[in-house]
Design an enzyme around this catalytic site. Structure first.
Site, short mmCIF file in Angstrom:
data_model
loop_
_atom_site.label_atom_id
_atom_site.label_comp_id
_atom_site.label_asym_id
_atom_site.label_seq_id
_atom_site.Cartn_x
_atom_site.Cartn_y
_atom_site.Cartn_z
N ARG A 127 0.81 -1.22 0.00
CA ARG A 127 0.00 0.00 0.00
C ARG A 127 0.84 1.27 0.00
NH1 ARG A 127 -5.02 -1.69 4.01
NH2 ARG A 127 -5.73 -3.44 2.74
N LYS A 149 4.34 11.36 -11.10
CA LYS A 149 3.51 10.52 -11.98
C LYS A 149 4.19 9.18 -12.17
CE LYS A 149 1.19 13.84 -15.03
NZ LYS A 149 1.04 14.20 -16.46
N GLU A 191 12.06 18.23 -24.21
CA GLU A 191 11.30 18.63 -23.02
C GLU A 191 11.83 19.94 -22.44
OE1 GLU A 191 8.62 17.35 -21.80
OE2 GLU A 191 8.47 15.47 -22.91
N LYS A 251 9.00 23.04 -13.91
CA LYS A 251 8.05 21.95 -13.70
C LYS A 251 7.75 21.78 -12.21
CE LYS A 251 6.76 17.28 -14.90
NZ LYS A 251 7.01 16.06 -15.68
N GLU A 261 -2.77 17.45 -11.41
CA GLU A 261 -3.05 17.74 -12.82
C GLU A 261 -4.53 18.04 -13.06
OE1 GLU A 261 -1.69 16.18 -17.23
OE2 GLU A 261 -1.46 14.85 -15.52
N ARG A 265 -1.11 22.03 -14.42
CA ARG A 265 -0.10 21.02 -14.76
C ARG A 265 -0.30 20.48 -16.18
NH1 ARG A 265 2.09 16.00 -10.94
NH2 ARG A 265 3.62 15.24 -12.42
N ASN A 269 2.16 19.38 -20.77
CA ASN A 269 1.83 18.44 -21.85
C ASN A 269 1.77 19.13 -23.20
OD1 ASN A 269 1.44 15.86 -20.52
ND2 ASN A 269 -0.26 16.86 -19.45
N HIS A 272 2.26 17.14 -26.36
CA HIS A 272 2.06 15.72 -26.02
C HIS A 272 0.77 15.13 -26.58
CE1 HIS A 272 5.43 16.52 -23.43
NE2 HIS A 272 5.41 15.29 -22.93
N HIS A 276 2.04 12.18 -28.42
CA HIS A 276 1.79 10.82 -27.92
C HIS A 276 1.11 9.96 -28.98
CE1 HIS A 276 2.09 11.41 -23.25
NE2 HIS A 276 3.23 11.06 -23.81
N HIS A 288 10.47 9.30 -27.49
CA HIS A 288 9.41 10.15 -26.95
C HIS A 288 9.64 11.62 -27.29
CE1 HIS A 288 6.54 11.83 -24.04
NE2 HIS A 288 7.52 12.61 -23.62
#
Length: 1612
Positions: A127, A149, A191, A251, A261, A265, A269, A272, A276, A288
Site C-alpha cells: 500500500r 507521476k 522537453e 516543472k 493535474e 499542470r 503536456n 504531447h 503521444h 518520446h
C-alpha cells in the site's frame, strides 16, 4: 564522503531535488542518513546497470559499518516492453520473495521507463513504500522523474494505469549524461525546449542561441570527478546544470501548484496530445522527445490556425528544435523512411488522441501557446477535431464563396528575395543590423543556417522574435566545422548566392573545401553558368554528382575579381550572387552579362539598390552614343556597413494571391507595404495584369487595392510579357483559365486566336524553378478541363466559364509553393479543389492557409489523401513517388518499347520513346545523326534529351531510353539521381534473343563491335543505374509466333505478358501494390532446389494460397546441385528462378533466405551475400522479403530505406524449444521485429498442446495494441499444428506434390480448412444458381470441384424456378447463404432484392453474382456484381496477339443482355471504336443509348465497317450458334463472311455460345483467319466463374483441377 556541491530545487515545499555531478557517494549517504530502512532495493535495466550499478554497490558496501540494512538489486530488460503489467508483477514478486516489508526504500536508477515502472511498484507495494528517483537520461531528469507521476503501459495506450506517488528525493547527476548517446540527449532537450516555450521566454532565447555550447557540454568527459564541487566545475558544466535545473524548476513550480493535474499542470503536456499519438504509431523506432518535438510544432500550428499564435513564434520554435537535431515534421526522413510511417493517417492519430488523460469526454484538449513563454489559458484548451485534422492533413481544399472579410486589408510576409539579400548583406557587413519584417520560412531558415555553418555572422532575436539582430562578420568566413556539408534543401536563391559566398571563405589548412548540397530537386536545378563564370575567374569548384548542378565542392581560394563574364539568360540570381560578393574580391569587379536577353532585370535592380543601402554603389554602364544601359556593371572593392535598422518590404509575389482572390471572387483587397515604390517587379502585377482583366486598381507608393469585376466577368489578357514578374505568371494563368470576356482592344491577338486566349511570354526561366512550372500549370489546368499550349518562352491559356470547369480536381503541387497558392485561388471558385501538398507553402508563406481563413475569410478544410504505403523507392526514401515517371533502360532489342507501351497502357500513363523525342527535336533520324556527327556528339545530345524528358515529364509517364544511354558518366549520374525520385527499370532479355533481333533491325546505327562485347560492357552500368529489373521472357519461354498455343481444354499454361507487366508496374509504382488482402491468409512454401521442373504444377499446388514463398536458401544452381549443407545460390540463378515463377503466377512472392541457425541452409556468416540477395529481390519487385532480425541493424535499416513497395517480414525462429510465449524473450523479439517489419513473424516450438494456447494469448495481446501489426506466430512440430490452424496471417502451407515440408508440422491448405470447419471457425455455406433452364449448367461442377479441392465445406446447387419468387428470397436470406450465380432470365429481376450494386453491374444493367456482406454493425447486406464482363476481358487479354498493344476496333454481334457485358468489357479495355451488328436495328439502337460514353458504331453488314474504319481485332458473338451460318444462301441464319477476319495483325474471336464447342464463327476463324485466336463460350464461363469464386470465398480458384473437370463433363 568526498565534498560535493549540489544545487537544490524545491517541490511541494521540500528541497528534495538535488542537482550536481558525480553524485553516487552523495546519493548513498543522503539515503542512508535520512531514509533509514531494513532494505534498500535498487531497480535498473541492463544498459544502465552495466555502467553504474557497480558504483552504487561499492558505495553501499562501504557503508556497512554504519548500517546493517540489506542492499538488493533487480535488473530488468531495457525498453518500453518492461513497463507492463507483467513487468510490474515480476518486480513485486522479487520484493515478496526477498521478504521486503513496508519500510523498504526502492531506488529507480534509469530512464523514464524505470522511473515510471518502479514508482508505480512503490505506490502499490504494501500500500505504498518510499522510493527515490535517480534518472540517468536527460528526458527523465527534466520530465518524468519530477512530479510523482507513475504508470505502466497497456495494449490500449501509454501510461493509462498508474498513480501519483511522490519520490522522497530526485537526484540529478548530470555526469550520467556523458555516457548518453547524442540522440538521447536531443530526446531530452525536446522537453527542455517545451518547458521554456510555455513558461519563460528569456530561457527560450538562451536555448535558441546556445545550442552548440549546450551540445559541447556533454561531449567533453569530466576526468577525476571534475564538477563534483563548484571549484572544479567547467563553464560548460555550469551551463548544462543551469539548463537542467532551470527546466526542472519550472516543472517543480507547476507541480507544487497543481500536483494532481487538474489544470495548470496540463501545460507541461504541450506537444504531447499529438506527440503521444505519433509515438503510439512509431514507437520504438522514434523516441518520446522526437515525437513530442513534432507534436509541439503541430500544436503550435493549431494555435496559429486559431489566430492565437504568430508565425514568428512557430518559426522560432521550429528553429530551436532543429538546433537540437530534433524532427519538426512527419516528412522528416527519419520518420518518413519508417515502415510504420504509412500508418500515420489523420483518422488514426485522431482515434489515438481519444484516449488522453486531459480530455473531457469526447472533447480533445491541447495546450495552446499564445507567444513564446506563455499559453492562451492556464490549462489545456478544448479544440475541435476539425481544426486538429486540418493541421494534420497533408492536403487542403478551399471552400468556394465570397471572402467574408471583404474589404480585406492585410500585409503579406516579408519578401523572400529581399529577406535573403538582407541576410547576406548584413552578415557580410560590419556592425549590427536589425532586420524587421524578415520572412520566417524554410528558405530564410536555410540561409541563416548556412551563414552560421560558415561562421559568417551571429543572429539574435528581439521583440518576441519580430526583429532579427545580425552581428555582421565583416566578410570573415570559415570552412564548416568537422567537414559538415551545407544543406540547402530546395532553396534555389540560397544555393546560387552561397556558391559565390563560399569562394570568399578563408582557408585554415590545406585541402579544405566547402560542400553545398540540396534535396533531389535542387540537384536537378541548373547552376552551371554561375560555376563557369567563377571558374573562369580562378575559383576552384567541382561538381560532385551531375554536371551543372549541386552538390558543389568549393575551395576557399578567394574571389579574384577584375573582369567577369556571366551568361545570365537562365537566372538573374547568378547575377545577384556575383554582385553581392563582388566588393570582397581581390580586385574591383567589372561584371559583363552575356548570352542574350537577361532574365528578370527588376531582381538585379533590387540587388543593386540594396547594396547601395549597405554602403556599396554599383555603376551600370551606358552606351556612349545611345545612352542606353548596357549589361555591364562596375563594383568597387570595399566592405558593407550595416545600417542600424533595415525594414524588409512585404513579398510582392505573395501579394498576387490575395489580390487574385479579390479579382476572381469580385471582392476587394488592400495589401499594405507594397505599392508603386516597391523594389520588386511583381508589384506591377496589379496594374499590368489585373487591371487589364477588368479589375479596379488603386495603387499608391506603399499600398495596392484591387476590386474584382462580378464573378465570371474577367477579361482574357491577349498578349502579356511577364518577364519583369516571372514568378507571378502562375497567378495570371489560373485567372486566365476563367477569363471568358474578350481582351482590351490594344491587347487583342491579331493571328486569329480565339478571343479567350491569354498568351504569357517572357517566362522561360520558370522551367528551372522548384519544378518546371510551365509544364506544371499545363498539366494541372488540364485536370480542370482548361486547354493550354506551350510556347518556347511561355504558354497560352484558353479561358472557360467557371461553370464548365471540372470539380473535385486533386492538384499535385510539385512541392512548389507558388503552384499551391496559385491553385488555391482557383479553388476559391471551383468546388472541391484539393491541393495535395499544403506544406510546400512554408517556403514563403507558412501561414497562408490560416491567413486565407482568418484574414481573407474563405473556409479551408483539411483533406486526408489515400494512403500510399511504402514511401521509399528502391534506392532510398522519397516523397510520394506513386506518380513519378518510370524510366526504362536496357539493351536495344530487349523489348523496352513493347514493355513500355504495355506498362503505360496498364497504368493509364503516357508513353515516350526517347528516340522519337530525339528525332522530333533534331529533325533527323538517329542513324543519320550518328553518320553525320559521330557517336560522341550523339551521346551528348542523347543525354540532353534525357535531362529534358525527366524535367518536363516527371510524373505519369513511361519513358523508354536508348540502349547506349549508360555509355557516358553524365547520363549514368542523371539516371542514378533519378532513382531517388522514381523507378528506373532495367528491361532484361536473354542475350541470344537480343542478338537475333538486332541482326534484323535497321533503324539504329550498327555498333561497329560484337554485340556480346557491348552487352558485357554495359551490363554493370545497367545494374548500377537501375532501381528495378523486369525480366522479359517474351521470346524465350513463350511461342515466338505471337500466338499462344491453344490451351482451351486445359488451364492456361502461361500467363499473358500483359498480366505480368500489369502486376510489376502497378506494384513498383504503388498504383496497385500486389499485396495479400487483409483476411485469413496463407502462403505456399516452395522447397525445390530448382523450381523450373515444378512450374507446370505451381497453380495446382498454390490453390487457395495468397502468396508463394521461395526458399532461396534451398535453391541450388546446376554447379551446386550436389552440394550438401549450407550454400549461397548465385544472384543470377535466383533472378532466373523468380522470373520463371512469375511466368506462372501473379500471386505475391515471399523471398526467404533462412540461415542455418534459424532452420535453413544459408550460411550464418554470409550477411553481405544475404543482403545482396535481398536487394535483388527489391529490384525484381518481389512483394514480401523475409528478413531475420538477427542480422545487423545497419543492414536491415538500409534495406528498409530501399524497399519501395515491398513489405518486410521481420522474422525470428527459436528451434531450441526454450522460448516461452509468456516470457521476456518472446516479448523482446516481438518488439525488435515490430520495429523493423511491416509483418512480424515469430516461430517457436511446441512441447505440449498448452504451448499453442500461450501463443494464442500472446497474439491476442499484441493485436489489441494501438500499434498492432500483422503477426505470423506459430509453433513447430506435431504438437504445434493447432497454432498453424489458428494463425490468421500468412500461415505457411505445404502440398503433397512438394518434395518436402519446409518445417516440421506443416499442413496443407485443405487440411487447415477442414480443421477450421471442425473447430467451428469455418461454417458450411450454401451457394446457388438461379435461372431457368439450368439443368445442364457447368456451374455446379465448377464450384463444387473448387470447394472440394480446397477442403472448403460448402455446397453449390441448382435452384430452378419460373420467377424470382419466395424460394429465391428464402435462399438469399438464410443464415447459411454463401452466394449465388444468376443467369437468364433473372439477371435484371434479381436486382430489386439487393441492397447494393457494384459500379460495373449498374453500368451493364444486369447482375450475375450475389454476394452476402457483413456490415460494421454485424447485420448482413446483399451485394450485386457482374462477372460476365470480367470473363470476356480476361479471355481477350490472355489470347490477344502480342503485336496488338490495344485493340483499335472491335465487333459485337447481337444486342441481348450478354452484349451489354461485351460492350462494357471492350470499353474497359480501352477499345476506341466498337462496331455493333444486330438484325433488329431498334434493339441495337437501344443498346447504343445505354452506353453514351462509349463510341459505338452500328454496322448494317458484317465485314463492312462504317466510314472505312479499321477492321476489328476483337470479335464477340452473343447470339446462339444455331442463328449463324457459313452458307451465303442460308435464309434463317446470319451469314458470317470471311471478311470479318481481314485485320492484318490477327486478333481474338469469342463465341459466347456454349454449344456446340466449335461454332460456325470459330470454325471460320480457324480456317481463314491469319493469326486469330479462338475462345469458346465455356472458356469465358470458366473465367467469370473463377472471379465469382474469388468474390465469394476470398480464395483463388484452383483453375487446373476445375477446368479439367469442367471440360471432361462438358465433352461427355
Amino acid at each position: 564522503m568526498a565534498s560535493t556541491d549540489v544545487r537544490k530545487v524545491s517541490i511541494l515545499g521540500k528541497e528534495s531535488i538535488h542537482c550536481g555531478f558525480h553524485l553516487i557517494p552523495y546519493i548513498v549517504k543522503i539515503i542512508i542518513d535520512t531514509l533509514p530502512s531494513s532494505t534498500y532495493v535498487l531497480v535498473t535495466d541492463t544498459n544502465v546497470g552495466n555502467l553504474h550499478l557497480h558504483g552504487f554497490q561499492k558505495e553501499f558496501d562501504s557503508c556497512r559499518a554504519s548500517t546493517d540494512a540489506r542492499f538488493l538489486t533487480y535488473v530488468v530488460a531495457p525498453g518500453e516492453t518492461s513497463k507492463s503489467r507483467e513487468g510490474k508483477a515480476e518486480i513485486e514478486d522479487f520484493l515478496l520473495l526477498n521478504k521486503c516489508t513496508r519500510d523498504t526504500v526502492v531506488l529507480a536508477l534509469g530512464g523514464g521507463v524505470i522511473g515510471d515502472l518502479v514508482g508505480f511498484v512503490a505506490a502499490t507495494f504494501m500500500r505504498g513504500v518510499r522510493f527515490v528517483q535517480i534518472p540517468t537520461t536527460l528526458l527523465a531528469m527534466v520530465d518524468s522523474s519530477v512530479g510523482g507521476k507513475t504508470a505502466i503501459d497497456t495494449p490500449h495506450g501509454k501510461n493509462l494505469i498508474g498513480a501519483f506517488w511522490q519520490p522522497e528525493y530526485i537526484f540529478i547527476d548530470a555526469a550520467f549524461l556523458e555516457t548518453l548517446p547524442a540522440r538521447e540527449f536531443s530526446n531530452g532537450m525536446a522537453e527542455v525546449v517545451k518547458t521554456a516555450a510555455i513558461w519563460n521566454e528569456t530561457e527560450f532565447a538562451a536555448l535558441e542561441s546556445r545550442a552548440a555550447e549546450i551540445f559541447a557540454a556533454i561531449q567533453t568527459p569530466s576526468a577525476n570527478f571534475a564538477g563534483r564541487t563548484e571549484s572544479t566545475r567547467s563553464a560548460a558544466q555550469k551551463l548544462l546544470l543551469s539548463v537542467i535545473a532551470g527546466s526542472i524548476g519550472v516543472k517543480a513550480h507547476i507541480v507544487t501548484i497543481d500536483e494532481r493535474e487538474t489544470g495548470l499542470r496540463n501545460l507541461v503536456n504541450f506537444g504531447h496530445t499529438i506527440g503521444h499519438a505519433i509515438e503510439a504509431v512509431l514507437t520504438p523506432a522514434m523516441l518520446h522527445g522526437e515525437c513530442v518535438s513534432v507534436g509541439m510544432i503541430l500544436e503550435a500550428e493549431v494555435a496559429r490556425q486559431l489566430g492565437v499564435l504568430s508565425q514568428v513564434a512557430v518559426g522560432r520554435l521550429t528553429r530551436a528544435l532543429k538546433a537540437y537535431n530534433l524532427p519538426v515534421s512527419l516528412s522528416d526522413p527519419r520518420i518518413a523512411s519508417l515502415p510504420a510511417a504509412a500508418s500515420l493517417s489523420v483518422s488514426r492519430l485522431l482515434d489515438i488522441m481519444k484516449i488522453d488523460k486531459k480530455n473531457s469526454g469526447p472533447q480533445k484538449k491541447i495546450v495552446i501557446l499564445s507567444r513564446i513563454g506563455a499559453t492562451y489559458e492556464p490549462k489545456a484548451t478544448v479544440v475541435a477535431d476539425k481544426i486538429i485534422a486540418k493541421t494534420l492533413s497533408e492536403a487542403v481544399k478551399v471552400v468556394p464563396g465570397s471572402p467574408s472579410k471583404s474589404p480585406i486589408r492585410m500585409a503579406t510576409p516579408g519578401s523572400k528575395s529581399i529577406s535573403n539579400r538582407a541576410l547576406l548583406l548584413a552578415a557580410l557587413g560590419s556592425g549590427t543590423c536589425r532586420l524587421k519584417n524578415l520572412l520566417h520560412s524554410d528558405d530564410t531558415q536555410v540561409m541563416m543556417n548556412a551563414l552560421v555553418e560558415l561562421q559568417g555572422a551571429k543572429f539574435d532575436w528581439e521583440d518576441g522574435g519580430e526583429t532579427l539582430v545580425v552581428s555582421g562578420g565583416a566578410g570573415t568566413l570559415s570552412v564548416p566545422r568537422d567537414g559538415n556539408e551545407v544543406y540547402l534543401g530546395n532553396a534555389g536563391t540560397a544555393a546560387r548566392f552561397l556558391t559565390t559566398v563560399c569562394t570568399l571563405v578563408q582557408t585554415q589548412s590545406a585541402g579544405q573545401h566547402t560542400v553545398i548540397t540540396g534535396n533531389a530537386r535542387m540537384k536537378q536545378r541548373p547552376i552551371g553558368p554561375l560555376v563557369d563564370a567563377l571558374r573562369a575567374n580562378g575559383s576552384s569548384i567541382d561538381y560532385l554528382e551531375g554536371e551543372g548542378c549541386l552538390p558543389l565542392s568549393i575551395a576557399p581560394a578567394g574571389l579574384k575579381g577584375a573582369h567577369i563574364q556571366l551568361a545570365a539568360s537562365v537566372s538573374s540570381q547568378y547575377v545577384s550572387s556575383i554582385l553581392l560578393c563582388a566588393p570582397y574580391a581581390a580586385e574591383p569587379v567589372t561584371l559583363e552579362l552575356t548570352g542574350g536577353q537577361v532574365i528578370s532585370q527588376p531582381y538585379i535592380d533590387m540587388t543593386i539598390a540594396m547594396m547601395k543601402t549597405f554602403g556599396i554603389e554599383v555603376v551600370r554602364e551606358k552606351d556612349p552614343e545611345t545612352r542606353r544601359f548596357l549589361d555591364v556593371y562596375r563594383i568597387p572593392k570595399g566592405a558593407y556597413t550595416n545600417p542600424t535598422t533595415y525594414n524588409i518590404e512585404s513579398d510582392a509575389s505573395s501579394a498576387t494571391y490575395p489580390l487574385a482572390i479579390a479579382a476572381i471572387t469580385g471582392s476587394t483587397c488592400t495589401i499594405t507595404n507594397i505599392g508603386s515604390a516597391s523594389l520588386q517587379g511583381d508589384a506591377r502585377f496589379a496594374k499590368e495584369v489585373l487591371e487589364p482583366m477588368g479589375c479596379t486598381v488603386v495603387q499608391t507608393a506603399t499600398e495596392t487595392t484591387v476590386t474584382g469585376p462580378p464573378v465570371g466577368q474577367l477579361r482574357s489578357l491577349g498578349l502579356v510579357d511577364m518577364e519583369p514578374m516571372t514568378d507571378a505568371f502562375l497567378t495570371a494563368s489560373v485567372l486566365a483559365a476563367v477569363a471568358t470576356q474578350p481582351p482590351l482592344a490594344e491587347r487583342t491577338l491579331k493571328d486569329g486566336s480565339r478571343p479567350t486566349t491569354t498568351r504569357i511570354i517572357g517566362i522561360a526561366n520558370q522551367r528551372v524553378k522548384e519544378c518546371n512550372r510551365i509544364k506544371a500549370m499545363i498539366d494541372e489546368l488540364a485536370k480542370f478541363g482548361v486547354e493550354t499550349s506551350e510556347l518556347d518562352d511561355g504558354l497560352e491559356v484558353y479561358g472557360r466559364p467557371i461553370s464548365k470547369l471540372k470539380q473535385g480536381v486533386s492538384v499535385h503541387c510539385y512541392d512548389d509553393h507558388r503552384v499551391a497558392m496559385a491553385f488555391s485561388v482557383l479553388g476559391s471558385v471551383i468546388k472541391d479543389t484539393i491541393l495535395e501538398e499544403k506544406r510546400c507553402v512554408e517556403k514563403t508563406w507558412p501561414n497562408w492557409w490560416d491567413d486565407l481563413e482568418n484574414k481573407i475569410g474563405l473556409e479551408v478544410e483539411g483533406v486526408e489523401l489515400p494512403s500510399i504505403h511504402g514511401l521509399a523507392s528502391a534506392s532510398r526514401p522519397t516523397e510520394d513517388n506513386s506518380q513519378a515517371s518510370v524510366v526504362l533502360i536496357g539493351m536495344r532489342g530487349s523489348g523496352k518499347t513493347f514493355i513500355g507501351e504495355l506498362a503505360a497502357s496498364t497504368l493509364g500513363w503516357q508513353f515516350i520513346d526517347a528516340d522519337a523525342a530525339f528525332e522530333e527535336k533534331h529533325k533527323i533520324g538517329v542513324r543519320e545523326f550518328v553518320q553525320k556527327n559521330d557517336w560522341p556528339a550523339f551521346r551528348a545530345a542523347e543525354t540532353e534529351i534525357l535531362q529534358e524528358l525527366l524535367s518536363q515529364n516527371s510524373r505519369g509517364h513511361v519513358i523508354s531510353l536508348g540502349g547506349g544511354i549508360v555509355e557516358t558518366p553524365v547520363a549514368r549520374d542523371v539516371l542514378k539521381e533519378y532513382t531517388k525520385k522514381g523507378p528506373v527499370v532495367h528491361v532484361v532479355r536473354e542475350i541470344d534473343e537480343v542478338i537475333g533481333y538486332l541482326g534484323a533491325e535497321t533503324a539504329r546505327p550498327a555498333y561497329g563491335e560484337p554485340i556480346l562485347d557491348v552487352f558485357r560492357r554495359r551490363a554493370p552500368w545497367f545494374a548500377d543505374c537501375c532501381s528495378y529489373e523486369f525480366v522479359n521472357y517474351t521470346g524465350v519461354l513463350t511461342s515466338s509466333s505471337g500466338v499462344a498455343d491453344d490451351d482451351s481444354t486445359t488451364a492456361p499454361s502461361l500467363l499473358s505478358i500483359r498480366d505480368e507487366v500489369s502486376r510489376f508496374f502497378n506494384h513498383i509504382t504503388g498504383q496497385q501494390p500486389n499485396l495479400a488482402k487483409d483476411k485469413r491468409s496463407y502462403f505456399l512454401c516452395l522447397t525445390y532446389p530448382d523450381i523450373t521442373p515444378a512450374l507446370p504444377h505451381v497453380q495446382e499446388m498454390a490453390a487457395g494460397a495468397d502468396a508463394i514463398e521461395v526458399r532461396v536458401d534451398l535453391l541450388r544452381s546446376p554447379q551446386d546441385f550436389d552440394k550438401i549443407g549450407a550454400c549461397i545460390p548465385p544472384t543470377s540463378y535466383v533472378t532466373d528462378q523468380i522470373a520463371a515463377l512469375r511466368h506462372k503466377t501473379t500471386l505475391p512472392l515471399i523471398f526467404t533466405v533462412r540461415t542455418v541457425s534459424q532452420g535453413g541452409q544459408f550460411p550464418d556468416h554470409a550477411e553481405k551475400e544475404a543482403f545482396e540477395l535481398f536487394l535483388a529481390a527489391v529490384r525484381l519487385g518481389v512483394e514480401y522479403i523475409d528478413v531475420e532480425i538477427s542480422w545487423s541493424e545497419k543492414n536491415i535499416q538500409d534495406l528498409i530505406s530501399r524497399k519501395g513497395h515491398s513489405h518486410i517480414i521481420a522474422s525470428w525462429h527459436d528451434w531450441s524449444g526454450n522460448m516461452s510465449w509468456d516470457g521476456k524473450l518472446a516479448e523482446a523479439k516481438y518488439r525488435i521485429a515490430h520495429g523493423y517489419g511491416d509483418i512480424v513473424k515469430l516461430v517457436g516450438k511446441a512441447n505440449e498442446l498448452e504451448d499453442n494456447f500461450a501463443l494464442h494469448h500472446f497474439v491476442l495481446r499484441r493485436q489489441a495494441a494501438a500499434d498492432a501489426k500483422p503477426i505470423i506466430a506459430i509453433n513447430m512440430g506435431v504438437d504445434g499444428q493447432m497454432s498453424r490452424i489458428l494463425n490468421s496471417t500468412f500461415s505457411p502451407v505445404t502440398h503433397p506434390l512438394l518434395p518436402s515440408k519446409a518445417a516440421p508440422g506443416q499442413l496443407s491448405f485443405a487440411q487447415i480448412q477442414t480443421a477450421l470447419h471442425l473447430l467451428g471457425q469455418l461454417s458450411a455455406q450454401r451457394f446457388y444458381l438461379f435461372g431457368t433452364p439450368i439443368a445442364h449448367s457447368m456451374s455446379p461442377t465448377l464450384h463444387n470441384t473448387a470447394f472440394g479441392a480446397l477442403g472448403l465445406p460448402h455446397k453449390y446447387e441448382l435452384l430452378e424456378t419460373a420467377t424470382v419468387g419466395e424460394e429465391i428470397k428464402a435462399a438469399i436470406t438464410s443464415p447459411d447463404f454463401g452466394g449465388a450465380s444468376v443467369t437468364i432470365p433473372f439477371k435484371r429481376d434479381i436486382m430489386p432484392l439487393l441492397d447494393e450494386l457494384s459500379e460495373d453491374a449498374e453500368a451493364i444493367g444486369a447482375v450475375n453474382t450475389v454476394i452476402p456482406k457483413k456490415r460494421d454493425d454485424g447485420s448482413s447486406s446483399l451485394y450485386g456484381e457482374n462477372t460476365d464482363w470480367r470473363g470476356i476481358t480476361q479471355s481477350i487479354k490472355r489470347s490477344l496477339p502480342r503485336s496488338i498493344l490495344k485493340p483499335e476496333a472491335a465487333l459485337v454481334i447481337g444486342a441481348g443482355g450478354t452484349s451489354r457485358a461485351a460492350i462494357y468489357a471492350l470499353w474497359k479495355l480501352g477499345v476506341d471504336t466498337i462496331y455493333l451488328f444486330n438484325r433488329t436495328k431498334a434493339s441495337a439502337e437501344t443498346l447504343v443509348a445505354a452506353f453514351p460514353q462509349v463510341k459505338i458504331k452500328l454496322t448494317d453488314e458484317l465485314g463492312v465497317w462504317p466510314g472505312n474504319g479499321p477492321a476489328p481485332t476483337v470479335i464477340v458473338s452473343t447470339v446462339p450458334a444455331s442463328a449463324t451460318s457459313l452458307d451465303r444462301f442460308a435464309t434463317e441464319a446470319l451469314y458470317l463472311p470471311s471478311t470479318l477476319f481481314t485485320a492484318s495483325n490477327g486478333g481474338v474471336v469469342i463465341d459466347m455460345a456454349y454449344k456446340p464447342a466449335e461454332t460456325p464463327l470459330l470454325t471460320l476463324a480457324s480456317n481463314v483467319g491469319n493469326n486469330w485466336r479462338t475462345v469458346k463460350g465455356v472458356e469465358v464461363l470458366l473465367e467469370q466463374g473463377y472471379h465469382q469464386f474469388h468474390l465469394w470465398t476470398g480464395r483463388h480458384c484452383p483453375k487446373g483441377i476445375v477446368s479439367q473437370r469442367v471440360w471432361t463433363e462438358y465433352s461427355s
